[in-house]
Design an enzyme around this catalytic site. Structure first.
Site, PDB file in Angstrom:
ATOM      1  N   TYR A 227       0.841  -1.212   0.000  1.00 48.73           N
ATOM      2  CA  TYR A 227       0.000   0.000   0.000  1.00 48.73           C
ATOM      3  C   TYR A 227       0.876   1.262   0.000  1.00 48.73           C
ATOM      4  O   TYR A 227       0.364   2.373  -0.163  1.00 48.73           O
ATOM      5  CB  TYR A 227      -0.950   0.046   1.193  1.00 48.73           C
ATOM      6  CG  TYR A 227      -1.928  -1.112   1.273  1.00 48.73           C
ATOM      7  CD1 TYR A 227      -2.068  -2.014   0.227  1.00 48.73           C
ATOM      8  CD2 TYR A 227      -2.716  -1.305   2.397  1.00 48.73           C
ATOM      9  CE1 TYR A 227      -2.959  -3.081   0.304  1.00 48.73           C
ATOM     10  CE2 TYR A 227      -3.613  -2.362   2.482  1.00 48.73           C
ATOM     11  CZ  TYR A 227      -3.712  -3.245   1.436  1.00 48.73           C
ATOM     12  OH  TYR A 227      -4.592  -4.301   1.520  1.00 48.73           O
TER      13      TYR A 227
ATOM     14  N   HIS B  69       0.482 -11.725   2.302  1.00 47.98           N
ATOM     15  CA  HIS B  69      -0.552 -10.986   1.562  1.00 47.98           C
ATOM     16  C   HIS B  69      -1.278 -11.873   0.535  1.00 47.98           C
ATOM     17  O   HIS B  69      -2.500 -11.896   0.486  1.00 47.98           O
ATOM     18  CB  HIS B  69       0.094  -9.771   0.883  1.00 47.98           C
ATOM     19  CG  HIS B  69      -0.871  -8.695   0.523  1.00 47.98           C
ATOM     20  ND1 HIS B  69      -0.519  -7.365   0.500  1.00 47.98           N
ATOM     21  CD2 HIS B  69      -2.173  -8.718   0.156  1.00 47.98           C
ATOM     22  CE1 HIS B  69      -1.563  -6.638   0.145  1.00 47.98           C
ATOM     23  NE2 HIS B  69      -2.581  -7.436  -0.068  1.00 47.98           N
TER      24      HIS B  69
HETATM   25  N1  LIG Z   1      -5.686  -8.700   1.650  1.00 42.60           N
HETATM   26  C1  LIG Z   1      -6.033  -8.275   0.442  1.00 42.60           C
HETATM   27  O1  LIG Z   1      -5.677  -8.882  -0.581  1.00 42.60           O
HETATM   28  C2  LIG Z   1      -6.852  -7.053   0.300  1.00 42.60           C
HETATM   29  C3  LIG Z   1      -7.039  -6.235   1.396  1.00 42.60           C
HETATM   30  N2  LIG Z   1      -7.786  -5.089   1.311  1.00 42.60           N
HETATM   31  C4  LIG Z   1      -7.981  -4.293   2.548  1.00 42.60           C
HETATM   32  O2  LIG Z   1      -9.377  -4.140   2.767  1.00 42.60           O
HETATM   33  C5  LIG Z   1      -9.674  -2.752   2.894  1.00 42.60           C
HETATM   34  C6  LIG Z   1     -11.079  -2.447   2.439  1.00 42.60           C
HETATM   35  O3  LIG Z   1     -11.291  -2.839   1.102  1.00 42.60           O
HETATM   36  P1  LIG Z   1     -11.441  -1.786  -0.113  1.00 42.60           P
HETATM   37  O4  LIG Z   1     -11.004  -2.512  -1.315  1.00 42.60           O
HETATM   38  O5  LIG Z   1     -10.768  -0.547   0.247  1.00 42.60           O
HETATM   39  O6  LIG Z   1     -13.016  -1.617  -0.276  1.00 42.60           O
HETATM   40  P2  LIG Z   1     -14.261  -1.247   0.674  1.00 42.60           P
HETATM   41  O7  LIG Z   1     -15.284  -2.302   0.462  1.00 42.60           O
HETATM   42  O8  LIG Z   1     -13.811  -0.931   2.046  1.00 42.60           O
HETATM   43  O9  LIG Z   1     -14.811   0.059  -0.045  1.00 42.60           O
HETATM   44  C7  LIG Z   1     -14.094   1.267  -0.067  1.00 42.60           C
HETATM   45  C8  LIG Z   1     -14.853   2.219  -0.989  1.00 42.60           C
HETATM   46  O10 LIG Z   1     -16.171   2.424  -0.481  1.00 42.60           O
HETATM   47  C9  LIG Z   1     -16.387   3.810  -0.223  1.00 42.60           C
HETATM   48  N3  LIG Z   1     -17.156   3.876   1.024  1.00 42.60           N
HETATM   49  C10 LIG Z   1     -16.712   3.567   2.261  1.00 42.60           C
HETATM   50  N4  LIG Z   1     -17.719   3.694   3.165  1.00 42.60           N
HETATM   51  C11 LIG Z   1     -18.817   4.074   2.478  1.00 42.60           C
HETATM   52  C12 LIG Z   1     -20.154   4.357   2.857  1.00 42.60           C
HETATM   53  N5  LIG Z   1     -20.553   4.275   4.129  1.00 42.60           N
HETATM   54  N6  LIG Z   1     -21.030   4.732   1.881  1.00 42.60           N
HETATM   55  C13 LIG Z   1     -20.627   4.814   0.606  1.00 42.60           C
HETATM   56  N7  LIG Z   1     -19.374   4.562   0.179  1.00 42.60           N
HETATM   57  C14 LIG Z   1     -18.470   4.185   1.112  1.00 42.60           C
HETATM   58  C15 LIG Z   1     -15.023   4.422  -0.118  1.00 42.60           C
HETATM   59  O11 LIG Z   1     -15.039   5.768  -0.545  1.00 42.60           O
HETATM   60  P3  LIG Z   1     -14.581   7.002   0.431  1.00 42.60           P
HETATM   61  O12 LIG Z   1     -13.165   6.708   0.845  1.00 42.60           O
HETATM   62  O13 LIG Z   1     -14.731   8.187  -0.437  1.00 42.60           O
HETATM   63  O14 LIG Z   1     -15.544   6.980   1.587  1.00 42.60           O
HETATM   64  C16 LIG Z   1     -14.209   3.575  -1.085  1.00 42.60           C
HETATM   65  O15 LIG Z   1     -14.392   4.032  -2.409  1.00 42.60           O
HETATM   66  C17 LIG Z   1      -8.569  -2.089   2.050  1.00 42.60           C
HETATM   67  O16 LIG Z   1      -8.508  -0.699   2.271  1.00 42.60           O
HETATM   68  C18 LIG Z   1      -7.379  -2.888   2.481  1.00 42.60           C
HETATM   69  O17 LIG Z   1      -6.952  -2.446   3.753  1.00 42.60           O
HETATM   70  C19 LIG Z   1      -8.412  -4.760   0.130  1.00 42.60           C
HETATM   71  C20 LIG Z   1      -8.236  -5.533  -1.014  1.00 42.60           C
HETATM   72  C21 LIG Z   1      -7.443  -6.740  -1.015  1.00 42.60           C
HETATM   73  O1  LIG Z   2      -5.531  -4.106  -1.596  1.00 44.28           O
HETATM   74  C1  LIG Z   2      -4.913  -5.178  -1.501  1.00 44.28           C
HETATM   75  O2  LIG Z   2      -4.571  -5.670  -0.432  1.00 44.28           O
HETATM   76  C2  LIG Z   2      -4.555  -5.868  -2.709  1.00 44.28           C
HETATM   77  O3  LIG Z   2      -4.105  -6.997  -2.695  1.00 44.28           O
HETATM   78  C3  LIG Z   2      -4.782  -5.081  -3.939  1.00 44.28           C
HETATM   79  O4  LIG Z   2      -3.652  -5.129  -4.739  1.00 44.28           O
HETATM   80  C4  LIG Z   2      -5.949  -5.573  -4.655  1.00 44.28           C
HETATM   81  O5  LIG Z   2      -5.730  -6.856  -5.101  1.00 44.28           O
HETATM   82  C5  LIG Z   2      -6.274  -4.644  -5.758  1.00 44.28           C
HETATM   83  O6  LIG Z   2      -7.096  -3.808  -5.564  1.00 44.28           O
HETATM   84  C6  LIG Z   2      -5.582  -4.765  -7.055  1.00 44.28           C
HETATM   85  O7  LIG Z   2      -6.196  -3.887  -7.962  1.00 44.28           O
END
Ligand SMILES: NC(=O)C1=CN([C@@H]2O[C@H](COP(=O)(O)OP(=O)(O)OC[C@H]3O[C@@H](n4cnc5c(N)ncnc54)[C@H](OP(=O)(O)O)[C@@H]3O)[C@@H](O)[C@H]2O)C=CC1
Ligand SMILES: O=C(O)C(=O)[C@@H](O)[C@H](O)C(=O)CO
Length: 283
Positions: free
Chosen positions: A57, A115
């Protein structure tokens, strides 16, 4: 310095190693730079105590800056990071973690994850042995994985005798992963849900979710996040917006019936993108 008192008190689960973990956390993917620092600072002020970061990140420095200046005791916080694919291997995992701790300016991580398993590379067992060593050295309190399938989890346990405390996976009402959740429960592995809101979008406009939200006097995002809690999973929603952060946290003063949980799980249709951990690999 007296600590800021948040409005919402977050309950905790106990991991299989005895450590407490908050029942919801703040995702930090894409929270970088000054805006990222302010968003993460707002999250802590709103009451989040679990912060989910990763080497990939590129924001561990920002997370560390907030921790150093937030006025909250280190032992009140729960900091998670993740080892990227390019750092798989025993020595590599140890070096990667030392670098993460240096960027975060912390003496230990509360939880450290592999990860992605990257099965074609086939070094996740060695990486897991590195995490076991890191826990023994006290640099990491709890160890877990992310994006692991049932056979991969079984292999870790068979080859090392150590069960991950957490498996962080894609989980939301469009991809409820109920079989994996049952497997986790049997293994005493706590599920963390990534993209718990499926990055917002159409999920929050689903009629079934809107109707349940209306019945409880809450908004759709709260219903979705409470659904995770009812399943025993820890959602880590990301929001850069302080008002949405607070809404997302406000899920502990109502509950869903079994029928409501089933109706929401009935939205199942599949992954957000093609990120099957058997084939999708990230370095
Ligand atoms: N281990 C892995 O492989 C992965 C881990 N992750 C982790 O999981 C976390 C969360 O997943 P993420 O992919 O960010 O997606 P989320 O499902 O948390 O969604 C985030 C999005 O939703 C919007 N949002 C958040 N709250 C609201 C709400 N109450 N109403 C409307 N829109 C909302 C945010 O916009 P805004 O910021 O404008 O509110 C942002 O665009 C990541 O940040 C990361 O830490 C994610 C992907 C892969
Ligand atoms: O957000 C994470 O932790 C990821 O692994 C990301 O790379 C995720 O897979 C992604 O959003 C790639 O576009």
């Amino acid at each position: 310095m007296s600590e800021p008192q948040p409005e919402i008190q977050v309950p905790e689960f106990i991991l299989n190693d005895g450590a407490p973990i908050p029942a919801i956390g703040l995702g930090t993917y894409n929270l970088r730079g000054e805006d990222g620092v302010e968003a993460i600072r707002a999250g802590l002020a709103n009451g989040y105590r679990l912060l989910d970061t990763a080497v990939n990140y590129e924001n561990e420095t920002e997370v560390g800056r907030v921790i150093a200046t937030c006025g909250i005791d280190r032992d009140e916080l729960f900091v998670t990071s993740k080892i990227p694919g390019r750092h798989h291997g025993f020595d590599e995992a140890i070096a990667s973690t030392e670098e993460s701790l240096s960027r975060l300016d912390l003496a230990y991580l509360d939880l450290h994850l592999i990860h992605w398993p990257n099965p074609s590379v086939d070094r996740y067992v060695e990486t897991w042995r590195g995490l076991i060593e890191l826990r023994e050295r006290g640099l990491v309190r709890s160890i877990g994985v992310s994006n692991f399938t049932e056979p991969m989890l079984e292999r870790l346990v068979e080859e090392t005798g150590v069960t991950p405390a957490v498996n962080q996976v894609e989980l939301h009402p469009y991809f409820p992963q109920l079989e994996l959740l049952t497997f986790h429960r049997a293994m005493d592995i706590r599920t963390e849900s990534w993209s718990p809101l499926r990055r917002a979008g159409s999920l929050l406009s689903e009629p079934v979710i809107i109707e349940i939200a209306r019945d409880h006097g809450v908004v759709p995002a709260e219903v979705v996040l409470r659904w995770h809690h009812e399943l025993g999973a820890i959602p880590i929603p990301k929001s850069a917006d302080p008002a949405r952060q607070l809404l997302n946290l406000d899920i502990f003063d109502f509950s869903l019936t079994f029928a409501e949980v089933e109706a929401i799980s009935g939205l199942a249709r599949g992954r957000m993108k093609d990120r099957d951990p058997n084939t999708h690999e990230e370095m």
